[in-house]
Write a protein that holds these residues in place. Structure first.
Motif, short mmCIF file in Angstrom:
data_model
loop_
_atom_site.label_atom_id
_atom_site.label_comp_id
_atom_site.label_asym_id
_atom_site.label_seq_id
_atom_site.Cartn_x
_atom_site.Cartn_y
_atom_site.Cartn_z
N GLN A 176 -50.80 113.16 -21.91
CA GLN A 176 -49.54 113.07 -22.65
C GLN A 176 -49.29 111.66 -23.18
N GLY A 177 -50.20 110.74 -22.88
CA GLY A 177 -50.08 109.38 -23.39
C GLY A 177 -49.17 108.48 -22.57
N LEU A 178 -48.87 108.86 -21.32
CA LEU A 178 -47.98 108.07 -20.49
C LEU A 178 -48.68 106.81 -19.97
N THR A 179 -47.95 105.73 -19.85
CA THR A 179 -48.46 104.50 -19.26
C THR A 179 -48.47 104.63 -17.74
N ASN A 180 -49.08 103.66 -17.06
CA ASN A 180 -49.08 103.68 -15.60
C ASN A 180 -47.66 103.65 -15.05
N GLN A 181 -46.79 102.85 -15.68
CA GLN A 181 -45.41 102.78 -15.23
C GLN A 181 -44.70 104.12 -15.39
N GLN A 182 -44.94 104.80 -16.51
CA GLN A 182 -44.32 106.11 -16.75
C GLN A 182 -44.87 107.16 -15.79
N ILE A 183 -46.17 107.08 -15.53
CA ILE A 183 -46.78 108.01 -14.57
C ILE A 183 -46.17 107.79 -13.18
N ALA A 184 -45.97 106.53 -12.85
CA ALA A 184 -45.37 106.20 -11.54
C ALA A 184 -43.99 106.82 -11.41
N ARG A 185 -43.17 106.69 -12.44
CA ARG A 185 -41.83 107.27 -12.39
C ARG A 185 -41.88 108.79 -12.30
N ARG A 186 -42.79 109.39 -13.06
CA ARG A 186 -42.89 110.85 -13.06
C ARG A 186 -43.34 111.38 -11.70
N MET A 187 -44.24 110.63 -11.04
CA MET A 187 -44.79 111.11 -9.77
C MET A 187 -44.08 110.51 -8.55
N CYS A 188 -43.07 109.64 -8.82
CA CYS A 188 -42.31 109.01 -7.74
C CYS A 188 -43.22 108.18 -6.83
N ILE A 189 -44.07 107.37 -7.46
CA ILE A 189 -44.96 106.47 -6.74
C ILE A 189 -44.84 105.09 -7.38
N SER A 190 -45.49 104.09 -6.79
CA SER A 190 -45.43 102.74 -7.35
C SER A 190 -46.40 102.62 -8.52
N PRO A 191 -46.14 101.68 -9.44
CA PRO A 191 -47.06 101.47 -10.56
C PRO A 191 -48.48 101.14 -10.12
#
Length: 232
Positions: A176-191
């Motif tokens: 989906q083109g998400l950055t590591n920071q966006q992936i972290a927020r989506r998965m509720c984990i740290s960057p």
């Protein structure tokens, strides 16, 4: 279900979507004069969803390459309607890489803008009988493209099945083109953990970059269709 079965006998109601007003005007004149077809509206790509939702046509003739919103995006948006119309892609160019993508995403056919007027009208009218109009010039490419895409899909599916549910989730988010920071927020984990997940995924797949992973996600059909634009 064909448009004839859905609406009963009568003229085929059509919406034209093209970025060039002159092309829309010319096509409307040709099709309105042919008999059996009524062009109920025409618009550019940005207004396509709202126009089709308002007029509820039987079919849409849709330009595939437009500067504001491309035809493939519009096609995916129209497929989210409760009763989506039959959509025929229209292009000024010869066979291209968009053919199998359009048909895969639900297009009912694919025609060229230099099609003879009488033949164009015949092909559009065939939609009322459940036909799938396809320009002869693209038939061979459609067959070859379908076989190649099917092979790519099967290979991608095989690779994805070897992943864990967590890895498939990461792959979908990368696709989906998400950055590591966006992936972290989506998965509720740290960057940093998200970065580690992405790096581990690429290593497991043997990929050098995220683009290759995004292509895999698309081929494996892990990506959701483009959302329809807001009506309000």
């Amino acid at each position: 279900m064909s448009t004839a079965e859905r609406n009963g006998p009568g003229e085929l109601r059509l919406v034209l979507v093209d970025d060039e007003a002159l092309m829309r005007s010319g096509l409307a004149m040709i099709l309105d004069a042919a008999g059996g077809i009524t062009v109920v509206a025409s618009c550019g790509g940005r207004d396509a969803y709202a126009t089709v939702a308002a007029h509820r046509p039987d079919a849409v003739l849709l330009d595939i390459q437009m500067p504001d919103v491309d035809g493939l995006t519009v096609l995916r948006q129209l497929r989210t309607l409760d009763e989506p119309p039959a959509v025929v892609m229209l292009t000024a160019f010869g066979p291209d890489r968009y053919v199998h993508l359009a048909l895969r995403d639900g297009a009912a056919g694919y025609l060229l803008k230099d099609t003879e007027p009488a033949h164009l009208a015949d092909q559009v009218r065939a939609l009322a009988r459940g036909g799938r109009p396809l320009a002869p010039a693209v038939t061979a490419q459609v067959i070859d493209g379908y076989l190649a895409h099917r092979a790519e899909h099967l290979d991608a599916t095989r690779k994805v099945r070897a992943l864990s549910p967590r890895e498939r989730e990461v792959l979908s988010l990368v696709g989906q083109g998400l950055t590591n920071q966006q992936i972290a927020r989506r998965m509720c984990i740290s960057p940093s953990t998200a970065k580690d997940h992405v790096s581990a995924l690429l290593a497991k797949l043997g990929y050098a970059n995220r683009v290759q992973a995004a292509v895999l996600a698309e081929r494996a059909r892990l990506l959701a269709p483009s959302p329809a634009p807001s009506r309000g």
